[in-house]
Design an enzyme around this catalytic site. Structure first.
Site, PDB file in Angstrom:
ATOM      1  N   ASP A 331      -0.630  -3.971   2.567  1.00  0.00           N
ATOM      2  CA  ASP A 331      -1.737  -3.804   2.084  1.00  0.00           C
ATOM      3  C   ASP A 331      -2.590  -2.592   2.049  1.00  0.00           C
ATOM      4  O   ASP A 331      -2.551  -2.053   3.505  1.00  0.00           O
ATOM      5  CB  ASP A 331      -2.703  -4.961   2.121  1.00  0.00           C
ATOM      6  N   GLU A 360       2.076  -1.058  -0.298  1.00  0.00           N
ATOM      7  CA  GLU A 360       1.096  -0.807  -1.554  1.00  0.00           C
ATOM      8  C   GLU A 360       0.435   0.583  -1.798  1.00  0.00           C
ATOM      9  O   GLU A 360      -0.147   0.968  -0.573  1.00  0.00           O
ATOM     10  CB  GLU A 360      -0.104  -1.862  -1.524  1.00  0.00           C
ATOM     11  N   ASP A 427      -4.403  -8.496  -8.298  1.00  0.00           N
ATOM     12  CA  ASP A 427      -5.490  -7.239  -8.517  1.00  0.00           C
ATOM     13  C   ASP A 427      -5.729  -6.904  -9.917  1.00  0.00           C
ATOM     14  O   ASP A 427      -6.586  -5.931  -9.990  1.00  0.00           O
ATOM     15  CB  ASP A 427      -4.984  -5.923  -7.736  1.00  0.00           C
TER      16      ASP A 427
END
Length: 577
Positions: A331, A360, A427
């Site tokens: 992340d 990410e 997201d």
């Protein structure tokens, strides 16, 4: 008027993006030129340490355009070498026949003979730095699960489970046991890899603010539940990847909690980026310490501090050792320093050699993808391109392919089968929502995702047209009630995934023909592998387009002989009858 070749657009560096080992003794060399600017490129090579007067090692290779994006042509050549160090330069002919020579970042009118004016490639160094990727993951299908909303092992009232829209605090009682109970569904869909968003102790539904990295959140279950999930997934031929939230923690994480209590006297001050005291931890106020975004409840870890880095790497290794997970999705990975990720790769691969490491990042990530940090990324370049091509229709077919080719031309060629291609996620708004539940557009986006090389990442529920607006509404409860599922698109997903698995030519095949027609919205791709050829045609517009030359071929999408026509946003996967 004669247009001169644009020298400023010609680019090559003797580094791991432009000159790298594919395998021992086999190297790829790449050169960039302005699109349509050149007529021919010749690569000249010779041994650095053997003088020509003793042994003439000079060789020439004609390079070909491997990829073209919207602005650049990428010339490539793969050569076999067995030298200590290779010296090389480029002979570049423009469209008028004028020739220039390019070596060591300078241009010359005459052929280069001085080896110090050539580019340099030490063979042993490049082979030691070779990008080694987990073979098991290439072109596999990923299924993203948001554990708190995917499935529960408890009786949850329908009005709770199917609430829409949904907020951050909704408790649907999703659990690891719920996922275990639906592993057969996931496998039947055709999934190869399960990726779960965070499952560790946290006081939110999303779990991106972790307070204990060694503890499964009690609402999800236990470490034994995770072991069972991984073990059963492995028995079914699937892999499991967890979400590593290593950029930041919760404010109740032990180190930050100690800072809150002891302030300047805390032994953990160097674990974070504290500016001064008292700490500002209020919604609507800018915190006086670094955080994820400006979210005070997610303080950013200082991974330049060795103790902090040691802790994070121990966590990542612990779950591999304890539960045999197959990798980490990282992340906010681009906000953590390169030195840490280099160490992370070395130490995690030492625990499990073929562990998959996915970063990410919402933009181009070339500096993280040179073989010593991540294995791949969540491919936002693909996500944005599909949105612009299918959702808003602001992008042409040619520009879409150009955007994909930008990634091919700027990354190691081996990465093509590892990029996580997605059309939505936890997201973003659901794709079905973004296109106003236009089933034809949804199918086209899914086809682009599932029929091209890479690792298609399906966000749970997309396969049954689960609705949902932007975060948090994109995180609704999975549609387990079959009366709520769109069976047509579920059948479509299953069929395309089956085709992907049964016909490796789709993902592994050599491109033999590719073109686009902006006037009709056609993207045509033909690939060849082991005496098998396959044609994929995407029609990216409304209306009907005629392709009479393809009529009669077997269309695997509907199982019929192709009529020669494609309707609104339709896709054909064609093999010879």
């Amino acid at each position: 008027m004669v247009i001169k070749m644009e020298y400023a657009a010609i680019r090559h560096f003797a580094d791991k993006r432009f000159c790298y080992a594919i395998e021992k003794g086999r190297f790829l060399i790449r050169l960039e030129t302005k699109k349509g600017d050149t007529g021919k490129v010749i690569l000249h090579v010779q041994d650095k340490y053997l003088p020509i007067k003793y042994m003439d090692t000079r060789q020439e290779y004609e390079m070909k355009i491997a990829h073209s994006d919207n602005y650049i042509d990428y010339y490539e050549i793969t050569i076999n070498i067995d030298v200590v160090c290779l010296r090389y330069f480029f002979e570049i002919e423009d469209t008028t026949g004028k020739v220039t020579y390019y070596g060591n970042h300078n241009f010359y009118d005459e052929c280069i003979t001085d080896i110090d004016r050539m580019f340099d490639c030490p063979q042993n160094l490049r082979e030691e730095e070779m990008f080694v990727l987990p073979e098991w993951a290439r072109n596999k299908v990923v299924y993203q699960i948001f554990p708190s909303r995917f499935a529960s092992d408890q009786d949850v009232p329908e009005e709770v489970w199917y609430q829409a829209p949904i907020g951050h605090k909704a408790d649907l009682k999703g659990s690891l046991r719920g996922i275990i109970n639906h592993l057969d569904y996931i496998r039947e869909l055709g999934v190869d890899i399960i990726y779960m968003t965070p499952i560790f102790s946290s006081n939110t539904s999303h779990k991106y603010n972790i307070d204990d990295y060694y503890r499964i959140d009690p609402s999800f279950g236990t470490k034994e539940d995770l072991k069972e999930l991984v073990g059963k997934a492995h028995e079914l031929g699937m892999y499991v990847v967890l979400d590593g939230v290593f950029n930041h923690t919760a404010i109740d994480f032990f180190a930050f909690k100690d800072i809150r209590e002891k302030e300047e006297r805390s032994a953990y001050l160097n674990w974070y980026y504290i500016e001064d005291f008292p700490l500002v931890i209020e919604w609507g106020k800018k915190p006086n310490f670094k955080t994820f975004s400006y979210a005070a409840f997610m303080p950013k870890l200082n991974l330049q501090n060795k103790e902090t880095a040691d802790f994070v790497i121990d966590v990542a290794a612990y779950w591999i050792r304890e539960c045999d997970i197959d990798g980490w999705r990282l992340d906010v990975a681009d906000e953590i320093n390169h030195a840490f990720w280099k160490r992370f790769r070395r130490e995690i691969k030492a625990v499990k050699k073929d562990a998959l490491i996915i970063g990410e990042i919402w933009h181009f990530a070339g500096d993280f993808l040179e073989g010593d940090e991540w294995d791949s990324i969540m491919n936002y370049q693909f996500y944005y391109a599909v949105k612009d091509l299918v959702e808003s229709e602001k992008m042409s077919a040619a520009a879409f392919v150009g955007n994909l080719n930008f990634m091919k031309g700027n990354l190691n060629n081996g990465l093509e089968g590892y990029l996580w291609n997605f059309i939505d996620s936890h997201d973003t708004a659901r794709f079905s929502h973004s296109v106003g539940n236009n089933l034809k557009k949804h199918k086209l986006a899914a086809a682009l995702q599932l029929l091209l090389p890479g690792m298609p990442m399906i966000y749970y529920g997309d396969e049954v047209a689960l609705e949902g607006g932007p975060d948090p509404d994109c995180r609704r409860g999975m549609l387990w009630d079959e009366s709520r599922q769109n069976k047509e698109i579920l059948k479509f997903y299953k069929n395309l995934i089956r085709i992907r698995h049964e016909y490796p030519v789709l993902t592994e095949g050599r491109p033999v023909k590719q073109y686009t027609e902006d006037s009709t919205g056609i993207i045509y791709m033909e690939r060849y592998l082991n005496d098998q050829s396959m044609i994929v045609v995407f029609h990216t517009q409304e209306g009907t387009v005629e392709l009479p030359e393809l009529k009669g071929r077997r269309n695997l999408v509907d199982g019929q002989n192709f009529s020669g026509n494609l309707g609104d946003y339709e896709t054909a996967v064609l093999v010879s009858c």
